[in-house]
Design an enzyme around this catalytic site. Structure first.
Site, PDB file in Angstrom:
ATOM      1  CB  CYS A 117     -85.111  -1.587  90.328  1.00 35.64           C
ATOM      2  SG  CYS A 117     -84.522  -3.241  90.627  1.00 35.64           S
ATOM      3  CB  CYS A 149     -93.455   4.614  94.430  1.00 39.96           C
ATOM      4  SG  CYS A 149     -92.869   4.751  92.729  1.00 39.96           S
TER       5      CYS A 149
END
Ligand SMILES: Cc1ncc(COP(=O)(O)O)c(C=O)c1O
Lengths: 127, 407
Positions: A37, A106
């Site tokens: 990813c 994130c």
């Protein structure tokens, strides 16, 4: 894409980079994400007898925002109790770093990483 | 540190600056004392002068690829040329069949034109390349059917720079009377093209990849044997009815000039670019866990697409803030999917995420290459220090054996 100054600062001068002994009883390790990813975060905390985080270290594979999110989080958790740290939300990180919507994942990853580190620490204490 | 002017441009496959000689020429075709007329105005000298300029540019473009000027149709760029070629040929030949063959590594302009045709009821086969990015000719042959009317295979790939064997593919298509389209946006002016011998029926060109202006391109449409396409843009019947719209004289003149310069300078320029590309690769290849994406031999001189394992491409680009490159990592997209081209090569996602594309060109200097090497090495080292994957690799852990908590 333009990064905020805070992201750039953490990216260029990452705080608390490093590793601690993952087998030590007082150390909790959380590793989240997947290389496929494009981001993997490893966050470690060292907890004192009083339940306060004495030290925190990270290593991150990922974009600048992922590195900055983990760097910021290590700064935040030091000196805090586990309960206080549990209360940190990904949105706090995203807000502080002024992450654009496409980079919010994130900050989610950073929150997951600290939660995983705490869980690891707590499971060690029960043994 | 080496003294160079920053930022440094190393993204020539995205676009090139116009050559100053091209820009000078274009300026003569805009203003009141310039040649600003409409090339279609056949009743006065303003129109005649513009028409002469367009004729000359048509020859300049045709000359680079050894075609007849009457085979050149002006478009707004390679995207439009790809659309016109693919939809135009598929529509024209619809009674013969509705099957199209292309590759997974094609540019989006080709892939999305094919997707549109699928919505209209056509069937499209998207072939995988071999690991080196090249098309396996046997796989290609096996994909052809009796109802295949069109094959679209690019000449040079925009991401990895590999050169497909369009001569061999063309022979096969011609034998089977299948129309063959080639996207040559990244090859014109960089790889010799001789359309008098190549069995290519349609070929797309763009000016801004070869030091011409943006917003102008061309489609080569073969006359012998005659290739027929259905127009996509209707209007004044310009370009023999294949593409209506007032011709953009200044853009066309710029493209013509750029193609003429490319013809004259291609050989020497390629030698220089190959020297620079090798210098760049030599400066990086001794690092651990570095992989070139795509065949290194069957490749244009100016492209180096390289993966630095255990380092994420976007953060690498952030470190290289003085150097304009591109990455196969797509951390910004909602899907987090890395480059579809690298995935089609069978590269695992990590290596795709770890890739950088350096494309150098006419204005790249040795000093810039040396600076790029220095900066890249430093950035990779710094990011590996930060990378948990690098630590695991150093500890001898097989990353494929780890259960990742995918998100
Ligand atoms: C292979 C290829 N085809 C088509 C295009 C599109 O060209 P243009 O920008 O002229 O529409 C490009 C450039 O992005 C390309 O690299």
């Amino acid at each position: 894409m333009a990064y905020s100054e805070k992201v750039i600062d953490h990216y260029e001068n990452p705080r608390n980079v490093g590793a601690m002994d993952k087998d030590a009883k007082e150390v909790g390790t959380g590793m989240v994400g997947a290389p496929a990813c494009g981001d993997v975060m490893k966050l470690q905390i060292k907890v004192g007898d009083d339940g306060v985080i004495e030290d925190a270290k990270f290593k991150t594979y990922g974009c600048g925002s992922a590195i900055a999110s983990s760097s910021l989080l290590t700064e935040w958790v030091k000196g805090k109790s586990l309960d206080e740290v549990q209360a940190i939300k990904n949105t706090d990180i995203a807000e502080e770093l002024e992450l654009p919507p496409v980079k919010v994942h994130c900050s989610v990853l950073a929150e997951d990483a600290i939660k995983a580190a705490i869980a690891d620490y707590q499971s060690k204490q029960q043994q | 540190m080496t003294k160079v002017k920053t930022p440094i441009y190393m993204d020539y496959s995205a676009t090139t600056p116009a050559d100053p000689r091209v820009a000078d020429k274009m300026c003569q075709y805009l203003t009141p004392d310039g040649i600003f007329g409409n090339p279609a105005s056949s009743s006065h000298s303003f129109g005649w002068a513009a028409d002469d300029a367009v004729k000359k540019a048509r020859s300049q473009v045709a000359d680079l690829v050894n075609a007849d000027p009457r085979e050149i149709v002006w478009t707004s760029g390679a995207t439009e040329s790809d659309n016109l070629a693919i939809k135009g040929a598929a529509h024209f030949n619809v009674r013969k069949g509705k099957h199209i063959v292309t590759m997974k590594t094609e540019h989006k302009a080709v892939l999305d034109s094919c997707r549109q045709l699928e919505r209209e009821g056509y069937e499209v086969t998207y072939l995988d390349p071999m690991d080196n990015g090249l098309l396996d000719i046997d796989v290609f042959k096996a994909a052809l059917r009796d109802d295949t009317t069109l094959v679209s295979i690019m000449h040079v790939n925009n991401e990895i720079g590999v050169i497909q064997d369009i001569a061999a593919i063309g022979e096969i298509c011609r034998d089977r009377k299948i129309t063959f389209h080639v996207d040559a946006a990244q090859s014109a002016g960089k790889v010799p093209i001789d359309l008098s011998t190549l069995k290519v029926d349609l070929m797309s060109f763009s000016a801004h990849k070869i030091y011409g202006p943006k917003g102008i391109g061309a489609l080569y449409v073969r006359r012998k044997p005659r290739t027929r396409i259905e127009a996509q843009m209707h209007g004044g019947g310009h370009e023999r009815g294949m593409r209506s719209g007032t011709l953009a004289t200044h853009q066309i003149v710029g493209m013509g000039e750029a193609f003429e310069i490319a013809k004259n300078e291609m050989a020497t320029e390629n030698d220089r670019l190959l020297m620079l590309r090798n210098r760049l690769y030599d400066g990086l290849k001794d690092m651990e866990e570095v992989y070139v994406n795509g065949d290194l031999e069957q490749r244009v001189a100016g492209n180096l697409n390289i993966s630095f394992n255990f380092v994420e491409g976007e953060s690498l680009m952030m470190s290289l803030k003085d150097i304009a490159v591109s990455s196969g990592s797509a951390c910004t997209s909602a899907s987090l999917e890395p480059s579809y081209v690298l995935r089609a090569l069978g590269r695992n996602d990590e290596l795709a995420h770890s890739s950088l594309r350096f494309t150098i060109g006419r204005f790249t200097t040795v000093e810039e290459v040396d600076y790029a090497i220095e900066q890249t090495r430093a950035a990779v080292e710094k990011l590996r220090e930060l990378s948990p994957l690098w630590d695991m690799y150093k500890e001898g852990i097989d990353l494929d054996s780890v259960q990742w908590a995918a998100h």
